[in-house]
Scaffold this active site. Sequence first.
Site, PDB file in Angstrom:
ATOM      1  CD  GLU A   4      -5.177   9.357   3.611  1.00 14.87           C
ATOM      2  OE1 GLU A   4      -4.454  10.256   3.179  1.00 14.87           O
ATOM      3  OE2 GLU A   4      -6.110   9.544   4.428  1.00 14.87           O
ATOM      4  CG  PHE A   5       0.258   3.572   3.196  1.00 15.45           C
ATOM      5  CD1 PHE A   5       0.483   2.530   4.093  1.00 15.45           C
ATOM      6  CD2 PHE A   5       1.332   4.384   2.840  1.00 15.45           C
ATOM      7  CE1 PHE A   5       1.749   2.304   4.623  1.00 15.45           C
ATOM      8  CE2 PHE A   5       2.601   4.159   3.366  1.00 15.45           C
ATOM      9  CZ  PHE A   5       2.804   3.110   4.257  1.00 15.45           C
ATOM     10  CB  ILE A   6      -0.690   8.405   6.413  1.00 22.00           C
ATOM     11  CG1 ILE A   6      -2.135   8.817   6.086  1.00 22.00           C
ATOM     12  CG2 ILE A   6       0.158   9.643   6.739  1.00 22.00           C
ATOM     13  CD1 ILE A   6      -2.871   9.524   7.221  1.00 22.00           C
ATOM     14  CG  ASP A  27      -6.548   4.413  23.167  1.00 20.44           C
ATOM     15  OD1 ASP A  27      -5.993   4.722  24.254  1.00 20.44           O
ATOM     16  OD2 ASP A  27      -6.347   3.328  22.603  1.00 20.44           O
TER      17      ASP A  27
END
Length: 299
Positions: free
Chosen positions: A98-100, A203
Site C-alpha cells: 500500500e502507498f501511504i 527496529d
Amino acid sequence: MTVAALSDDPIREWILSEGKATHITKICPVGGGCINLASRYGTDAGSFFVKTNRSIGPSMFEGEALGLGAMYETRTIRAPRPFKVGALPTGGSYIIMEFIEFGSSRGNQSVFGKKLAEMHKAGKSSKGFGFDVDNTIGSTPQINKWTSNWIEFYAEHRLGYQLKLALDQYGDSTIYQRGHRLMKNLAPLFEGVNVEPCLLHGDLWSGNISSDKNGEPVILDPACYYGHNEAEFGMSWCAGFGGSFYNSYFEVMPKQPGFEKRRDLYMLYHYLNHYNLFGSGYRSSALSIIDDYLRMLKV
C-alpha cells in the site's frame, strides 16, 4: 521494437491484474532507503509502493511482508498493507505494498505511544518468542527460532548472534567473552516479571516512524518478532521518544518492575548490530553497557 511479455515485468503484471488497475500512469522514484530501490506506481486504481532489490532473492521481502501483515492485522497502529512479494526475472526481488501519503508533521507522540501499546497488546503468539521466518535487522540476519523462554531467546538469538558476528568479523574476543558472561546471568534482571510474547516492530527508530496526512502515526520497515514489549525501545537512542509517548504507552501496557534496569540490555542488541554493520565507533557503547551489567550483577 518488441514489446516485452507481461511476465518479464511481474510488478506491472500484478498491478494490472490483482491490483485492479487498467493502466499505470506514472512511476516515480522515492528516496530514503539505502539498501533497496523504492518507487511509487501511480495507476487509475490508486498508488502502490514498490521496493526492488537487484542482488538478493525474495526471502528478505518475505520477512518484511509477514511483519507488515502481522502489524496490519492488529488493526491498531497504521502500517502499509503488503500485497505481493516475488522474484525479478533479471535476478533480485520485489515487494508491492500500500502507498501511504505522509503528512508534514511527525505526528503526535502521545497518540503514537497509545497506538504502539495497543499493537503490543493485540499482537499475541501461542508459539512463544520468535517469528515464523528469520528476517533482517538493517542488513544483519535476525534469527527468530521459536523459543518458549524469553531470557533464553534474547540471550541466544539476539545478544549471542551479534557477539559471534563481532568475533568472526573483528576477532573481538573481549566483547565476545564478557558478553557471554552477561548472557549467562540475565535472570536477576527479570525477577518478578511475567514476560508475555508481544508483536514487536523490532527496529523502531525515527527513520521508520512517520504519520499519514491525517496526522495518524505510521510505522514502516519492520524487523518483526514476538518478544518482550520493552525490547521495542532498544532503538530509543535514535528515536526521540518523549515523556508523553511513554506516559500514553504505559497507560495501556503498564510499566513492569525493573523496567529501568533492563533498558540498556535492550539497547545493547542494537549497539552490537551497529558495531557489526558500521564499525568500531559503536564498540565502546556496547562494551560499557556489558561492563556496567557485569558490575551490577557482580559476575
